[in-house]
Design an enzyme around this catalytic site. Structure first.
Site, short mmCIF file in Angstrom:
data_model
loop_
_atom_site.label_atom_id
_atom_site.label_comp_id
_atom_site.label_asym_id
_atom_site.label_seq_id
_atom_site.Cartn_x
_atom_site.Cartn_y
_atom_site.Cartn_z
N ASP A 10 0.85 -1.20 0.00
CA ASP A 10 0.00 0.00 0.00
C ASP A 10 0.89 1.25 0.00
OD1 ASP A 10 -0.78 0.52 3.54
OD2 ASP A 10 0.98 -0.42 2.60
N ASP A 15 6.72 1.21 1.94
CA ASP A 15 6.42 0.24 0.88
C ASP A 15 7.25 0.52 -0.37
OD1 ASP A 15 3.81 1.04 2.42
OD2 ASP A 15 3.41 -0.99 1.70
N ASN A 39 -2.76 2.57 3.52
CA ASN A 39 -2.15 3.89 3.76
C ASN A 39 -2.96 5.00 3.11
OD1 ASN A 39 0.13 3.45 5.37
ND2 ASN A 39 1.34 2.75 3.63
N THR A 118 2.79 -6.01 2.86
CA THR A 118 3.24 -4.84 3.63
C THR A 118 2.14 -3.80 3.82
OG1 THR A 118 4.05 -3.68 1.65
CG2 THR A 118 5.61 -5.15 2.79
N PHE A 157 -0.93 -0.52 12.56
CA PHE A 157 -1.81 -0.03 11.49
C PHE A 157 -2.32 -1.13 10.55
CE2 PHE A 157 -3.58 3.04 8.63
CZ PHE A 157 -3.33 2.56 7.35
N ASN A 158 -1.43 -1.94 9.98
CA ASN A 158 -1.85 -2.91 8.97
C ASN A 158 -2.88 -3.90 9.51
OD1 ASN A 158 -0.26 -1.85 6.93
ND2 ASN A 158 1.48 -3.19 7.39
N HIS A 230 9.68 0.22 8.11
CA HIS A 230 8.94 -1.00 8.46
C HIS A 230 8.99 -2.07 7.36
CE1 HIS A 230 6.95 1.25 11.72
NE2 HIS A 230 6.63 2.18 10.85
N ASP A 231 8.41 -1.77 6.21
CA ASP A 231 8.10 -2.80 5.22
C ASP A 231 9.31 -3.52 4.63
OD1 ASP A 231 5.31 -0.81 4.02
OD2 ASP A 231 5.42 -2.28 5.63
O1 RIB Z 1 2.52 0.22 10.91
C1 RIB Z 1 3.39 0.35 9.81
C2 RIB Z 1 2.75 -0.16 8.55
O2 RIB Z 1 1.61 0.64 8.26
C3 RIB Z 1 3.65 -0.03 7.32
O3 RIB Z 1 3.32 -1.04 6.41
C4 RIB Z 1 3.27 1.31 6.74
O4 RIB Z 1 3.48 1.38 5.33
C5 RIB Z 1 1.80 1.33 7.02
O5 RIB Z 1 1.16 0.61 5.99
CA CA Z 2 2.76 -0.51 4.10
#
Ligand code: RIB
Ligand code: CA
Length: 301
Positions: A10, A15, A39, A118, A157-158, A230-231
């Site tokens: 996303d 990403d 996102n 991701t 979040f994801n 993160h990703d």
């Molecule tokens: O919490 C971090 C995640 O949420 C990452 O994948 C970032 O791109 C958002 O999607």
């Molecule tokens: Ca992401």
């Protein structure tokens, strides 16, 4: 032999780097990119995937997936990724097109492969519900946390965006590797990392512009001195598993909690008497991780 990978994402600043890492690393055969609303809206994250692939000369099919979670309304992260979902650089019109088929059909066409996810897990869950787990060698996902969340006190979040989809994935029986905030918060893009990327020509300068925006929002929203990448950590686990230390554990996904929707309940000590259903990341070799990120981008320039 390179590992066949389908990347479901996303974009999203991190990403975007995950796409570059997956495309540039010789250990990965990036078969396809699929997009999922999280996102930002599906249109925006898909355009961003096209923009990154166009800028880096990445020639893999891109397919649109789900525009909203399985059962809940869409929740986006505009405060972190901006109105476009990838604010910072200015992009011309993309030269890379989107294929007509749905993301899950493109995924199916490229199995057997490893699914790296991701974003929200909506596409992955829908794939499993439509095609079953045959052909999915492993699901390596950025999401959750063994500790606290980033979207609510206990939800990352994801997983927060689509907890029902995450429950489908963790209950599927497919080998799942969970790369959570407890590890990705170690992957901080410091000024020295930014400088290494920026030195890599136009693509490196695009990475610098992405990270400069990402750093500003992470400072404002979360008080971080540097943004966590993160990703790409999920991609790094596929490239070289020794980069990311994992333990086997049961992970329960909270879908009914009043205050805990989207929490990943990681049972590190077997207190719930449930068999392990995931490999859970607990450590990262940060220096070697960023070496791989810089190396991959350098291979694309
Ligand atoms: O919490 C971090 C995640 O949420 C990452 O994948 C970032 O791109 C958002 O999607
Ligand atoms: Ca992401």
């Amino acid at each position: 032999m390179p590992t066949p990978v389908v990347l479901d994402c996303d974009p999203g600043h991190d990403d975007a780097i995950a796409i570059l890492l997956a495309a540039g690393a010789p250990e990965i055969d990036l078969r396809a990119i699929t997009t999922v609303a999280a996102n930002q809206t599906l249109d925006k994250v898909t355009l961003n995937a096209q923009r990154i692939c166009s800028a880096a000369g990445i020639d893999v099919p891109i397919a649109r997936g789900c525009a909203r979670p399985l059962v809940r309304p869409l929740y986006v992260a505009e405060d972190v990724h901006g109105e476009s979902g990838m604010d910072g650089p200015s992009f011309g019109p993309p030269s890379v097109a989107v294929v007509e088929e749905h993301a899950i059909d493109l995924m199916h066409r490229h199995m057997p492969a490893t699914l790296v996810a991701t974003g929200a897990l909506t596409n992955v869950a829908l794939y499993l519900q439509r095609y079953g787990s045959a052909g999915v060698r492993e699901i390596v996902l950025m999401g959750g946390s063994t500790e606290r969340g980033n979207t609510t006190p206990y939800a990352e979040f994801n997983i927060y965006v689509d907890p029902e989809a995450a429950a489908v994935v963790f209950e599927s029986g497919v080998p799942v590797t969970m790369i959570g905030l407890n590890v990705t918060h170690q992957a901080l893009v410091t000024p020295s990392v930014v400088a290494r990327l920026e030195a890599l020509g136009p693509l490196g300068q695009m990475c610098e512009e992405l990270m400069t925006f990402f750093a500003a929002t992470y400072r404002e929203v979360f008080g971080f001195e540097a943004p966590p990448l993160h990703d790409p950590v999920a991609v790094a686990r596929v490239i070289d598993p020794s980069l990311v230390t994992c333990v086997e554990a049961f992970v329960g996904i909270e879908t009914a909690g009043i205050f805990t929707r989207g929490a990943t309940v990681v049972d590190l000590h077997g207190r719930l008497n449930q068999p392990p259903n995931a490999r859970v990341a607990v450590g990262l070799d940060v220096d070697r991780f960023f070496d791989r990120v810089v190396d991959a981008v350098s291979r694309l320039t």
